[in-house]
Design a protein around this motif. Structure first.
Motif, PDB file in Angstrom:
ATOM      1  N   ARG A   1       0.846  -1.205   0.000  1.00  0.00           N
ATOM      2  CA  ARG A   1       0.000   0.000   0.000  1.00  0.00           C
ATOM      3  C   ARG A   1       0.884   1.260   0.000  1.00  0.00           C
ATOM      4  N   GLU A   2       1.979   1.211   0.754  1.00  0.00           N
ATOM      5  CA  GLU A   2       2.913   2.343   0.806  1.00  0.00           C
ATOM      6  C   GLU A   2       3.539   2.606  -0.572  1.00  0.00           C
ATOM      7  N   ASP A   3       3.877   1.537  -1.304  1.00  0.00           N
ATOM      8  CA  ASP A   3       4.415   1.690  -2.660  1.00  0.00           C
ATOM      9  C   ASP A   3       3.416   2.416  -3.559  1.00  0.00           C
ATOM     10  N   ILE A   4       2.154   2.036  -3.471  1.00  0.00           N
ATOM     11  CA  ILE A   4       1.106   2.662  -4.285  1.00  0.00           C
ATOM     12  C   ILE A   4       0.946   4.129  -3.906  1.00  0.00           C
ATOM     13  N   GLU A   5       0.922   4.414  -2.614  1.00  0.00           N
ATOM     14  CA  GLU A   5       0.772   5.797  -2.159  1.00  0.00           C
ATOM     15  C   GLU A   5       1.966   6.658  -2.581  1.00  0.00           C
ATOM     16  N   ASN A   6       3.176   6.100  -2.516  1.00  0.00           N
ATOM     17  CA  ASN A   6       4.365   6.832  -2.961  1.00  0.00           C
ATOM     18  C   ASN A   6       4.313   7.092  -4.467  1.00  0.00           C
ATOM     19  N   ALA A   7       3.852   6.120  -5.235  1.00  0.00           N
ATOM     20  CA  ALA A   7       3.723   6.301  -6.685  1.00  0.00           C
ATOM     21  C   ALA A   7       2.684   7.371  -6.989  1.00  0.00           C
ATOM     22  N   ALA A   8       1.587   7.382  -6.242  1.00  0.00           N
ATOM     23  CA  ALA A   8       0.547   8.398  -6.439  1.00  0.00           C
ATOM     24  C   ALA A   8       1.117   9.789  -6.190  1.00  0.00           C
TER      25      ALA A   8
END
Length: 105
Positions: free
Chosen positions: A3-10
């Motif tokens: 989830r952190e990877d997705i939020e960082n990409a966003a």
């Protein structure tokens, strides 16, 4: 992918690619990005109550959380699939072709 990877990409996409940063609401953009990523990840999984297409390669998920590739799902009728799900404790499956990144323009 976490989830952190997705939020960082966003956040990266918003800061580096969003043309309307001055006009848009960052929180709305970030929430939309994360929701879309979650949808894409989850959209490939089918419930075991759905009979898969016979002959396709699939990744199956067991009730224990274990994953195994079935190189050919042979389904002669729905009964065999239901029996396999029951005895092997299968809960979900995803077609291998759906796991491969889309390279279409």
């Amino acid at each position: 992918m976490t989830r952190e990877d997705i939020e960082n990409a966003a956040k990266w996409h918003y800061e580096n690619l969003c043309l309307y940063q001055d006009y848009g609401d960052e929180e709305v953009y970030l929430d939309g990005f994360v929701d879309c990523a979650d949808w894409r990840i989850n959209s490939i999984w089918h419930d075991a109550s759905e009979t898969p297409i016979s002959g396709k390669e699939a990744l199956v998920k067991y009730i224990t959380g274990d994953l195994k590739i079935k190189y050919r799902v042979d389904v002669f009728c729905g009964y065999e699939w239901k029996a396999m799900c029951h005895y092997d404790k299968l809960i979900q499956f995803a077609y291998i072709e759906d796991l491969i990144p889309n390279i279409e323009e």
